[in-house]
Design a protein around this motif. Structure first.
Motif, short mmCIF file in Angstrom:
data_model
loop_
_atom_site.label_atom_id
_atom_site.label_comp_id
_atom_site.label_asym_id
_atom_site.label_seq_id
_atom_site.Cartn_x
_atom_site.Cartn_y
_atom_site.Cartn_z
N THR A 193 -9.79 14.60 -2.46
CA THR A 193 -10.29 13.33 -2.44
C THR A 193 -11.48 12.87 -3.59
O THR A 193 -11.89 11.87 -3.71
N ASN A 214 -9.78 8.44 -8.57
CA ASN A 214 -8.52 7.41 -7.98
C ASN A 214 -8.26 7.84 -6.71
O ASN A 214 -7.12 7.49 -6.29
N CYS A 230 -2.18 7.98 -3.32
CA CYS A 230 -2.32 7.20 -1.79
C CYS A 230 -3.58 6.26 -1.84
O CYS A 230 -4.29 6.57 -2.43
N ASP A 231 -3.30 5.18 -1.22
CA ASP A 231 -4.26 4.46 -0.65
C ASP A 231 -4.87 4.76 0.72
O ASP A 231 -6.22 4.72 0.76
N SER A 232 -4.07 5.25 1.39
CA SER A 232 -4.39 5.80 2.66
C SER A 232 -3.63 7.22 3.08
O SER A 232 -2.75 7.32 2.37
N ILE A 262 0.89 -1.13 0.09
CA ILE A 262 -0.08 -0.16 0.04
C ILE A 262 1.00 1.32 0.01
O ILE A 262 2.19 1.24 0.40
N THR A 263 0.16 2.25 -0.34
CA THR A 263 0.94 3.66 -0.35
C THR A 263 0.23 4.43 0.58
O THR A 263 -1.02 4.73 0.30
N ALA A 282 -7.66 8.24 -2.47
CA ALA A 282 -7.43 7.59 -1.21
C ALA A 282 -8.94 7.32 -0.76
O ALA A 282 -9.77 8.32 -0.60
N THR A 283 -9.00 6.35 -0.13
CA THR A 283 -10.51 6.07 0.61
C THR A 283 -10.50 5.86 2.10
O THR A 283 -11.28 5.58 2.75
N GLN A 284 -9.10 6.03 2.55
CA GLN A 284 -9.03 5.88 3.91
C GLN A 284 -8.19 7.21 4.52
O GLN A 284 -6.98 7.36 4.07
#
Length: 195
Positions: free
Chosen positions: A84, A88, A52-54, A4-5, A90-92
């Protein structure tokens, strides 16, 4: 664990530095830093968020005029959440708030908590976690800035006698404990908002 990023805002801060170093030691995590100037450039902020993922949102202002503290802290979260909205993004988001609830700083953090809760509840795949953190101390803690513990030790080491201005019980937490709790949250996201 999958790769993860993880983005960190406010990377020059005390907690951010400890958190970034802890996460960077994990071979499955790529850490991406978001300096304050990205918030002044919508294109760079958007690119950061989409990478980023988070995101661990630690950027903020805790010294200055009351108007500046409130305005800057609330603007930072509004800008981050606005970025956000891309497809695409980040969702966290993990956010650091404060047990100081009655000050302007505390009120700005409470605004951010509400905004994050609204953001997380707006879509089913979003996760927002708020850590309400007491006084942090540990290695690299700056006297007269980060913690009364650092100030007390600095004064004693310099041969000065600390002066107790207000005799209150204060809750403390070790910086590594906070960084580890944040890292654990990356692996266990809860959709919606929790505190």
């Amino acid at each position: 664990m999958k790769n993860i990023t993880v983005g960190i805002t406010g990377p020059s801060g005390f907690l951010a530095g400890h958190t970034a170093r802890l996460l960077a030691s994990n071979e499955h995590i790529e850490v991406v830093l978001c300096p304050r100037e990205y918030f002044g450039d919508a294109t760079r902020l958007q690119a950061f968020v989409e990478r980023c993922d988070s995101i661990i949102h630690l950027a903020g202002m805790n010294r200055g005029s009351n108007d500046d503290i409130y305005a800057i802290n609330t603007q930072l979260v509004d800008q981050l959440l606005g970025a956000t909205e891309g497809k695409n993004a980040a969702t966290q988001i993990i956010f650091s708030s404060s047990t100081q609830r009655d000050s302007v700083y505390g009120k700005s953090k409470q605004y951010c908590e509400r905004r994050l809760a609204e953001w997380a509840e707006a879509k089913p795949d979003r996760s927002a976690t708020t850590f309400v953190i007491p006084n942090i101390f540990g290695p690299g803690c700056r006297p007269h800035y980060n913690s009364v513990v650092a100030t007390f030790c600095h004064m004693l080491a310099g041969g000065k006698t600390p002066e107790v201005l207000q005799d209150n019980a204060i809750e403390f937490i070790w910086v590594t404990d906070v960084a580890q709790a944040i890292a654990k949250e990356l692996n266990e996201p809860v959709y919606g908002h929790r505190q």
